[in-house]
Design a protein around this motif. Structure first.
Motif, PDB file in Angstrom:
ATOM      1  N   ILE A 209       0.856  -1.184   0.000  1.00 41.76           N
ATOM      2  CA  ILE A 209       0.000   0.000   0.000  1.00 41.76           C
ATOM      3  C   ILE A 209       0.894   1.237   0.000  1.00 41.76           C
ATOM      4  CG2 ILE A 209      -1.847   1.260   1.173  1.00 41.76           C
ATOM      5  CD1 ILE A 209      -2.661  -1.501   0.177  1.00 41.76           C
ATOM      6  N   HIS A 210       0.570   2.173  -0.894  1.00 46.50           N
ATOM      7  CA  HIS A 210       1.435   3.342  -1.077  1.00 46.50           C
ATOM      8  C   HIS A 210       0.599   4.627  -1.068  1.00 46.50           C
ATOM      9  CE1 HIS A 210       5.052   5.437  -2.284  1.00 46.50           C
ATOM     10  NE2 HIS A 210       4.429   5.977  -3.328  1.00 46.50           N
TER      11      HIS A 210
ATOM     12  N   GLY B  23      -0.346   6.847   1.205  1.00 48.65           N
ATOM     13  CA  GLY B  23      -1.423   7.038   2.167  1.00 48.65           C
ATOM     14  C   GLY B  23      -2.700   6.312   1.831  1.00 48.65           C
ATOM     15  N   GLY B  24      -2.567   5.131   1.231  1.00 51.39           N
ATOM     16  CA  GLY B  24      -3.735   4.339   0.882  1.00 51.39           C
ATOM     17  C   GLY B  24      -4.317   4.666  -0.473  1.00 51.39           C
ATOM     18  N   LYS B  25      -3.602   5.431  -1.285  1.00 51.60           N
ATOM     19  CA  LYS B  25      -4.106   5.819  -2.615  1.00 51.60           C
ATOM     20  C   LYS B  25      -3.803   4.765  -3.681  1.00 51.60           C
ATOM     21  CE  LYS B  25      -5.053  10.216  -1.383  1.00 51.60           C
ATOM     22  NZ  LYS B  25      -6.433  10.698  -1.289  1.00 51.60           N
TER      23      LYS B  25
ATOM     24  N   GLY C  12      -2.748   0.545  -4.187  1.00 55.06           N
ATOM     25  CA  GLY C  12      -2.584  -0.765  -3.571  1.00 55.06           C
ATOM     26  C   GLY C  12      -2.277  -1.831  -4.602  1.00 55.06           C
TER      27      GLY C  12
ATOM     28  N   LEU D  82      -6.887   4.579  -6.114  1.00 52.70           N
ATOM     29  CA  LEU D  82      -8.112   5.123  -5.538  1.00 52.70           C
ATOM     30  C   LEU D  82      -8.827   6.048  -6.519  1.00 52.70           C
ATOM     31  CD1 LEU D  82      -9.825   5.288  -2.917  1.00 52.70           C
ATOM     32  CD2 LEU D  82      -8.529   7.355  -2.359  1.00 52.70           C
TER      33      LEU D  82
END
Length: 216
Positions: free
Chosen positions: A65-66, A68-70, A72, A195
């Motif tokens: 995951i990279h 900040g969750g943007k 995956g 995301l």
């Protein structure tokens, strides 16, 4: 004798060995490609090719995951035994591959997976551009071949330069890991998620954002 970059690249394609290893092998063999291949095999790089035919049905699904969750990534890497699948070196490899996919955004694992229609479309684009130069057809075909290899290197995971060591491809990194671990391994498949990718904001939401930005 002087070793050229073309010679080094040719040996890399044949063996999958690292840049410096290929250069050293060519230096030791006075630029003889066949002898350089044997030189690298004696150093253990042949072990990867010998293991390539063995079934690899164990392994692990790794994630990364990279941003900040943007972004995956899920990736499946196979090996021969469950014992190796739990090995720290194997787990590090899986993590590194997942991280590379997040950073480099490949579309396919190998060139064999690239759809024929996509490949033909790219060839036609390269062919049209090359013809504008007025070069003969036989030269144009060589130009197209070179461009297609670059295209593969952009979209195929195994042919991309490894983000943590750009002097080697992902395939070369895999070969080195196979030689180190002592089992056949393969990257089977992956999925990369961004995301919001493919979604369109509703017009009302967009209008509200504009209004907020304008202080209305």
């Amino acid at each position: 004798m002087s070793i050229t970059a073309a010679q080094v690249n040719e040996l890399r394609k044949i063996t999958g060995a690292g840049l410096m290893d290929c250069k050293k092998a060519l230096t030791e063999t006075n630029g003889d490609i066949e002898q350089a291949v044997d030189f690298l095999r004696k150093k253990g790089l042949a072990a990867a090719s010998k293991k390539a035919g063995r079934a690899a049905t164990e392994g692990a699904v790794g994630s990364y995951i990279h941003a900040g969750g943007k972004i995956g990534v899920l990736v499946e890497v196979n090996c021969e035994t469950d014992f190796v699948a739990r090995n720290d070196s194997f787990q590090v490899f899986v993590k590194d591959i997942a991280m590379h996919i997040a950073a480099a955004s490949p579309q396919y694992v190998r060139r064999e997976e690239v759809p024929a229609e996509l490949l033909e479309r790219e060839k036609e684009i390269y062919r049209a551009k090359a013809r504008e130069t007025g070069k003969p057809e036989n030269i144009i075909e060589k130009i197209i071949e070179g461009q297609i290899n670059k295209f593969y290197a952009e979209i195929c995971l195994m042919e991309q330069n490894f983000v943590k060591d750009p002097d080697k491809t992902v395939q070369q990194f895999l070969n080195e890991t196979i030689s180190s671990i002592g089992e056949n391994m393969s990257v089977r498949r992956f999925a990369r998620f961004v995301l919001g990718e493919g979604l369109e904001k509703k017009e009302s939401d967009f209008a509200a954002e504009v209004a907020a930005a304008a202080g209305l």
